[in-house]
Write a protein that holds these residues in place. Structure first.
Motif, PDB file in Angstrom:
ATOM      1  N   SER A  26       0.804  -1.225   0.000  1.00 45.71           N
ATOM      2  CA  SER A  26       0.000   0.000   0.000  1.00 45.71           C
ATOM      3  C   SER A  26       0.833   1.270   0.000  1.00 45.71           C
ATOM      4  N   ILE A  34      -6.598   1.893   1.512  1.00 43.17           N
ATOM      5  CA  ILE A  34      -6.273   0.792   2.432  1.00 43.17           C
ATOM      6  C   ILE A  34      -7.545   0.304   3.122  1.00 43.17           C
ATOM      7  N   TYR A  38      -9.287  -3.248   3.578  1.00 45.52           N
ATOM      8  CA  TYR A  38      -9.543  -3.711   4.957  1.00 45.52           C
ATOM      9  C   TYR A  38     -11.003  -4.154   5.125  1.00 45.52           C
ATOM     10  N   PHE A  45      -0.623  -5.849   5.131  1.00 42.85           N
ATOM     11  CA  PHE A  45      -0.221  -4.758   4.242  1.00 42.85           C
ATOM     12  C   PHE A  45       1.286  -4.535   4.329  1.00 42.85           C
ATOM     13  N   TRP A  66       1.342  -5.245   9.728  1.00 42.56           N
ATOM     14  CA  TRP A  66       2.186  -4.416   8.856  1.00 42.56           C
ATOM     15  C   TRP A  66       3.506  -5.097   8.568  1.00 42.56           C
TER      16      TRP A  66
END
Ligand SMILES: *Cc1c(COP(=O)(O)O)cnc(C)c1O
Length: 219
Positions: A26, A34, A38, A45, A66
């Motif tokens: 992203s 994002i 989601y 991501f 993340w």
């Protein structure tokens, strides 16, 4: 708002074999993009800049996993260690030691992938074959108890020559298999992006990092 992202994400997920993890890359994309992914149920991501990553972590839902996929400077490790799910671009023993040190301070064991240099293109970043051997043989991994090397990450040459791309991915798979002999706990081989993920999967990848095929081209 358009549902293009959710649609492309769903089609992509449908096409991936079971056991292949999709990291939605992203970088440069805004929160709205994002959040569309989601809301479609996606949670993993990837970002390649520390500042952008930490800012998005602060603003966005806390159950997002993340991944740091870009080059990481040692002096920035401390910003990621409290929350990062996987550091994919570990390209030197010194960086690994810094992550271990910061992980200890934070009371976390940090999952990492070793970035391996497989492309023909010159790059400053990534281990080569000998450096991997040294890291395995040196025993330093045994004393680092706040990093967990989960496997490897690599990028093929940016080229239309699919035979070359395939050869490069196969070379990384071979290194990963050798690593597995010494450390059977490894379980992630991250290779493949929008343009080459199908070849990567055929060559044994179980984690793909895909940006533009989900979010559209970056500026
Ligand atoms: C940007 C990036 C990707 C995703 O690239 P796309 O071609 O947009 O899919 C994957 N891996 C790394 C390391 C990246 O920097």
């Amino acid at each position: 708002m358009s549902m293009e992202i959710a649609k492309r994400l769903a089609e992509l997920k449908e096409s991936l074999p079971e056991g292949v993890t999709l990291v939605a890359v992203s970088k440069t994309k805004d929160d709205a993009a994002i959040m569309e992914a989601y809301r479609a149920g996606h949670r993993v991501f990837g970002e390649n800049r520390v500042q952008e990553l930490t800012a998005k972590y602060e603003r966005l839902p806390k159950d997002i996993q993340w991944h740091m996929i870009g080059h990481l400077q040692r002096n920035k490790v401390k910003y990621l260690v409290p929350f990062v799910s996987l550091i994919q671009g570990v390209d030197s023993p010194r960086l690994l030691r810094e992550i271990d040190k910061r992980g200890r301070k934070a009371g976390r064991v940090i999952d990492c992938l070793l970035q391996v240099h497989i492309a023909e293109e010159d790059s400053k970043f990534g281990f080569d074959r000998e450096e991997l051997e040294e890291l395995l043989a040196g025993g330093s991994l045994l004393v680092m108890d706040h990093v967990r090397v989960r496997g490897m990450m690599g990028m093929a040459t940016f080229t239309d020559n699919t035979a070359q791309v395939r050869r490069e991915f196969a070379s990384l798979k071979a290194l990963y298999d050798r690593w597995l002999e010494a450390d059977p706990r490894a379980d992630i081989l991250s290779m493949g992006m929008s343009g080459d993920y199908r070849i990567a999967i055929e060559e044994g990848s179980n984690m793909v990092r895909i940006g533009s095929s989900i979010f559209g081209a970056r500026d």
